[in-house]
Scaffold this motif. Structure first.
Motif, PDB file in Angstrom:
ATOM      1  N   LEU A   6      34.874  14.321 -30.223  1.00  0.00           N
ATOM      2  CA  LEU A   6      33.792  13.375 -30.502  1.00  0.00           C
ATOM      3  C   LEU A   6      32.831  13.313 -29.328  1.00  0.00           C
ATOM      4  N   GLY A   7      31.586  13.029 -29.632  1.00  0.00           N
ATOM      5  CA  GLY A   7      30.608  12.869 -28.559  1.00  0.00           C
ATOM      6  C   GLY A   7      29.218  12.843 -29.151  1.00  0.00           C
ATOM      7  N   PRO A   8      28.302  12.147 -28.495  1.00  0.00           N
ATOM      8  CA  PRO A   8      26.938  12.068 -29.037  1.00  0.00           C
ATOM      9  C   PRO A   8      26.204  13.394 -28.908  1.00  0.00           C
ATOM     10  N   GLN A   9      25.083  13.471 -29.594  1.00  0.00           N
ATOM     11  CA  GLN A   9      24.234  14.640 -29.473  1.00  0.00           C
ATOM     12  C   GLN A   9      23.813  14.790 -28.013  1.00  0.00           C
ATOM     13  N   GLU A 123      21.628   9.728 -20.234  1.00  0.00           N
ATOM     14  CA  GLU A 123      21.798  11.147 -19.915  1.00  0.00           C
ATOM     15  C   GLU A 123      21.564  12.012 -21.173  1.00  0.00           C
ATOM     16  N   CYS A 124      22.053  11.538 -22.330  1.00  0.00           N
ATOM     17  CA  CYS A 124      21.828  12.284 -23.578  1.00  0.00           C
ATOM     18  C   CYS A 124      20.334  12.419 -23.839  1.00  0.00           C
ATOM     19  N   LYS A 125      19.608  11.312 -23.652  1.00  0.00           N
ATOM     20  CA  LYS A 125      18.159  11.332 -23.894  1.00  0.00           C
ATOM     21  C   LYS A 125      17.488  12.356 -22.988  1.00  0.00           C
ATOM     22  N   LYS A 126      17.901  12.375 -21.713  1.00  0.00           N
ATOM     23  CA  LYS A 126      17.314  13.318 -20.747  1.00  0.00           C
ATOM     24  C   LYS A 126      17.578  14.755 -21.182  1.00  0.00           C
ATOM     25  N   PRO A 142      11.210  11.565 -29.265  1.00  0.00           N
ATOM     26  CA  PRO A 142      11.926  10.510 -28.525  1.00  0.00           C
ATOM     27  C   PRO A 142      12.410   9.324 -29.371  1.00  0.00           C
ATOM     28  N   GLU A 143      11.581   8.831 -30.292  1.00  0.00           N
ATOM     29  CA  GLU A 143      12.009   7.645 -31.083  1.00  0.00           C
ATOM     30  C   GLU A 143      13.185   8.016 -31.977  1.00  0.00           C
ATOM     31  N   ALA A 144      13.100   9.226 -32.590  1.00  0.00           N
ATOM     32  CA  ALA A 144      14.173   9.662 -33.488  1.00  0.00           C
ATOM     33  C   ALA A 144      15.471   9.844 -32.693  1.00  0.00           C
ATOM     34  N   VAL A 145      15.344  10.360 -31.488  1.00  0.00           N
ATOM     35  CA  VAL A 145      16.525  10.596 -30.652  1.00  0.00           C
ATOM     36  C   VAL A 145      17.198   9.270 -30.306  1.00  0.00           C
TER      37      VAL A 145
END
Ligand code: AMP
Length: 195
Positions: A6-9, A123-126, A142-145
């Motif tokens: 498991l883990g985020p995108q 960190e995921c966003k970056k 960015p908004e969708a992420v």
């Protein structure tokens, strides 16, 4: 040995799941890849069920996930060597966790381990933002992420808590190099299963 990762995108969980499957010599199964294969083949009996939802980036129905997972588990039991599967992509919702338990039980198996690759939302966003520069994927706006990540954390939190309660959760720090994370997982899995 049945393991889900498991883990985020942006956490690198698929990379880790593939490396673990090579290490354990059991197949790797990704629900997302299988869904993409189905969505690109109009002759597949499940095509109509997945095409509309997955092309919009929405989750497909649990019925479809259960069917493909059941087939993958059936295949994993046909081999004469190591029986097992490293699962990538499910559970994403609490009820999918229950479905996995039931499907495995049907085959007299159980989930042995859930590995959570822990990476902060920032960190995921970056990481996704730097990938956008290279790949220019529309769903990486960015908004969708942010929205996808928030949903992910909200929906996965109870799943992680439940695996922790059962004593089958392995949480690893995902903010290290691929090699460091893979080595950590290998060592902890080996220790846990006496390999
Ligand atoms: P992924 O490559 O894991 O991002 O998955 C690609 C697409 O497959 C998702 O956007 C969903 O439409 C579908 N999918 C994959 N895994 C699941 C799941 N566990 N539940 C529902 N839909 C899924």
């Amino acid at each position: 040995m049945y393991i889900t990762v498991l883990g985020p995108q942006g956490s690198g969980k698929s990379t880790q799941a593939k490396l673990l499957s090579e290490f354990l010599k059991v197949p790797y199964f990704s629900t997302g890849s299988r869904i993409r294969e189905i969505a690109s083949n109009p002759n597949n009996p499940l095509y109509a069920f997945v095409n509309e939802t997955s092309s919009k980036g929405e989750l497909v129905s649990n019925v479809v996930i259960n069917k493909i997972l059941n087939l993958a588990i059936e295949d994993s039991l046909k081999v004469t060597s190591n029986k097992g599967l490293v699962i990538d992509g499910t559970p994403r919702r609490l009820n999918q966790m229950e479905d996995i338990d039931e499907i495995l039980k049907l085959h007299n198996q159980k989930l042995d381990l859930a590995i959570f690759v822990d990476v902060s939302i920032e960190e995921c966003k970056k990481r996704i933002a730097s990938r956008v520069e290279i790949e220019k994927r529309v769903d990486d706006a960015p908004e969708a992420v942010t929205k996808r990540l928030e949903i992910y954390f909200k929906e996965t939190f109870p799943i992680i808590e439940e695996y922790k309660r059962r004593g089958i959760l392995l949480k690893v720090d995902g903010e290290r190099t691929i090699e460091e994370i893979a080595e950590d997982i290998k060592q902890q899995v080996s220790k846990k299963f006496g390999l």
